[in-house]
Enzyme design. Structure first.
Site, PDB file in Angstrom:
ATOM      1  N   ASN A   9      -9.171   1.802  -3.939  1.00  0.00           N
ATOM      2  CA  ASN A   9     -10.055   0.631  -3.221  1.00  0.00           C
ATOM      3  C   ASN A   9      -9.794   0.840  -1.812  1.00  0.00           C
ATOM      4  OD1 ASN A   9     -10.739  -1.851  -2.175  1.00  0.00           O
ATOM      5  ND2 ASN A   9      -8.867  -3.307  -3.180  1.00  0.00           N
ATOM      6  N   LYS A  11     -10.741  -0.994   0.424  1.00  0.00           N
ATOM      7  CA  LYS A  11     -10.714  -2.170   1.147  1.00  0.00           C
ATOM      8  C   LYS A  11     -11.918  -2.091   2.331  1.00  0.00           C
ATOM      9  CE  LYS A  11      -6.147  -3.032  -0.626  1.00  0.00           C
ATOM     10  NZ  LYS A  11      -4.928  -4.012  -0.387  1.00  0.00           N
ATOM     11  N   HIS A 100      -9.447 -10.088  -6.285  1.00  0.00           N
ATOM     12  CA  HIS A 100      -8.262  -9.358  -5.614  1.00  0.00           C
ATOM     13  C   HIS A 100      -7.816 -10.507  -4.757  1.00  0.00           C
ATOM     14  CE1 HIS A 100      -6.126  -6.676  -2.838  1.00  0.00           C
ATOM     15  NE2 HIS A 100      -6.370  -5.870  -3.628  1.00  0.00           N
ATOM     16  N   GLU A 102      -6.380 -10.346  -2.001  1.00  0.00           N
ATOM     17  CA  GLU A 102      -6.965 -10.612  -0.513  1.00  0.00           C
ATOM     18  C   GLU A 102      -8.068 -11.659  -0.440  1.00  0.00           C
ATOM     19  OE1 GLU A 102      -7.182  -6.352   0.523  1.00  0.00           O
ATOM     20  OE2 GLU A 102      -4.941  -6.405   0.516  1.00  0.00           O
ATOM     21  N   GLU A 171      -1.515  -6.583 -10.015  1.00  0.00           N
ATOM     22  CA  GLU A 171      -0.984  -6.225  -8.403  1.00  0.00           C
ATOM     23  C   GLU A 171      -0.100  -7.420  -7.930  1.00  0.00           C
ATOM     24  OE1 GLU A 171      -4.369  -3.416  -6.583  1.00  0.00           O
ATOM     25  OE2 GLU A 171      -4.835  -5.361  -6.020  1.00  0.00           O
ATOM     26  N   GLY A 177       0.263  -2.980   0.125  1.00  0.00           N
ATOM     27  CA  GLY A 177       0.397  -2.604   1.285  1.00  0.00           C
ATOM     28  C   GLY A 177       1.649  -2.665   2.149  1.00  0.00           C
ATOM     29  N   SER A 216       1.014  -0.333  -3.574  1.00  0.00           N
ATOM     30  CA  SER A 216       1.671   0.883  -2.906  1.00  0.00           C
ATOM     31  C   SER A 216       2.062   1.783  -4.173  1.00  0.00           C
ATOM     32  CB  SER A 216       3.351   0.312  -2.550  1.00  0.00           C
ATOM     33  OG  SER A 216       3.174  -0.613  -1.486  1.00  0.00           O
TER      34      SER A 216
HETATM   35  P1  13P Z   1      -1.791  -0.462  -1.717  1.00  0.00           P
HETATM   36  O1  13P Z   1      -2.044   0.682  -2.482  1.00  0.00           O
HETATM   37  O2  13P Z   1      -2.382  -0.077  -0.204  1.00  0.00           O
HETATM   38  O3  13P Z   1      -0.611  -1.208  -1.682  1.00  0.00           O
HETATM   39  O4  13P Z   1      -3.153  -1.613  -2.137  1.00  0.00           O
HETATM   40  C1  13P Z   1      -3.091  -2.260  -3.384  1.00  0.00           C
HETATM   41  C2  13P Z   1      -4.158  -3.023  -3.557  1.00  0.00           C
HETATM   42  O5  13P Z   1      -4.338  -3.899  -3.273  1.00  0.00           O
HETATM   43  C3  13P Z   1      -5.294  -2.091  -4.322  1.00  0.00           C
HETATM   44  O6  13P Z   1      -6.471  -3.121  -4.772  1.00  0.00           O
END
Ligand code: 13P
Length: 252
Positions: A9, A11, A100, A102, A171, A177, A216
């Site tokens: 992903n 983002k 997600h 976010e 997640e 992140g 992560s």
């Molecule tokens: P990270 O791997 O950067 O922690 O992000 C995970 C994520 O949100 C994947 O959708």
């Protein structure tokens, strides 16, 4: 047997030039040989879907499929700025991330909207990747299973046995992140809890649904995570931006 699935992903990252070089490196790496019986995909920003679809066709269509990061809950009409599932299908998407954290956090998406989006994705012949997960506060107060159960139960209510055609991504928000990965056992425990909850609804759905872990994931922790019986792959954020790290996770 559920296949192992690794989905990147990106983002809100990428550019025409960096996308081209990413696909060149990843597809070249995949051509060297990949473990059998696995699936790989990358979810890119919407404006790059057409470019990335072409890049996949140019390089290595057998190995990698394409996905989107969000979709409208509506099929067509006066929804300025929204992108319909049928449009994503036309751009060769196989997977679409919905819900997600976010988007739940910054765009106030609700479980009901997430389920509507998943339906749109299914109706257009693609696989929704439905994200769930608890915050740090929710985990610290011992409510993580209750929170995730609540999110899953809304999906069960709307999607019913169509959930068998979905992927779920667990997640934990505190692990996204941050570099704070859930331990493999912690992730396994939640994946198992999700599978048990699905089995309360339908044993068949529970055994079919792939449950990916996200938060992560890096080359050095992917092996241990993917070895867990209820972890069917990963949804990879930051590490998917680096072709070598993404390849290493795909091979883990
Ligand atoms: P990270 O791997 O950067 O922690 O992000 C995970 C994520 O949100 C994947 O959708």
């Amino acid at each position: 047997m559920r296949p192992l699935i690794v989905i990147g992903n990106w983002k809100m990252n990428g550019s025409l030039a960096s996308n081209a070089s990413w696909f060149k490196s990843v597809c070249r790496g995949m051509e060297q040989g990949m473990p059998a019986g696995r699936k790989y995909a990358v979810c890119v920003p919407t404006p790059y879907l057409a470019q990335c679809s072409q890049l996949i066709q140019d390089h290595s269509p057998a190995f990698l499929s394409l996905g989107a990061q969000d979709v409208s809950a509506f099929s067509v009409g006066a929804y300025t700025g929204e992108v319909a599932a049928s449009m994503l299908r036309e751009l060769d998407c196989t997977y679409v991330i919905v819900g997600h954290s976010e988007r739940r956090q910054y765009h106030r998406e609700t479980d009901e909207q997430v389920a509507e989006k998943a339906l749109q994705v299914l109706d257009n012949g693609m696989t929704p990747v439905i994200c769930v997960g608890e915050s740090a506060d929710e985990r610290n107060s011992g409510r993580e299973v209750e929170v995730v159960r609540g999110q899953i139960s809304k999906q069960v209510a709307v999607l019913q046995d169509r959930l068998a055609d979905c992927l779920i991504a667990y997640e934990p928000i505190w692990a996204i992140g941050t570099g704070k990965v859930a331990s493999a056992q912690m992730a396994q425990d939640m994946h198992h809890a999700i599978r048990l909850q699905l089995a309360e609804f339908d044993e068949d759905v529970a055994s079919h649904v792939g449950i990916l872990y996200g938060g992560s994931v890096k080359p050095d922790n992917a092996v241990e995570l993917f070895a867990m019986p209820d972890i069917d792959g990963g949804l990879i954020g930051g590490a998917s931006l680096n072709p070598q790290d993404f390849l290493a996770i795909c091979q883990a």
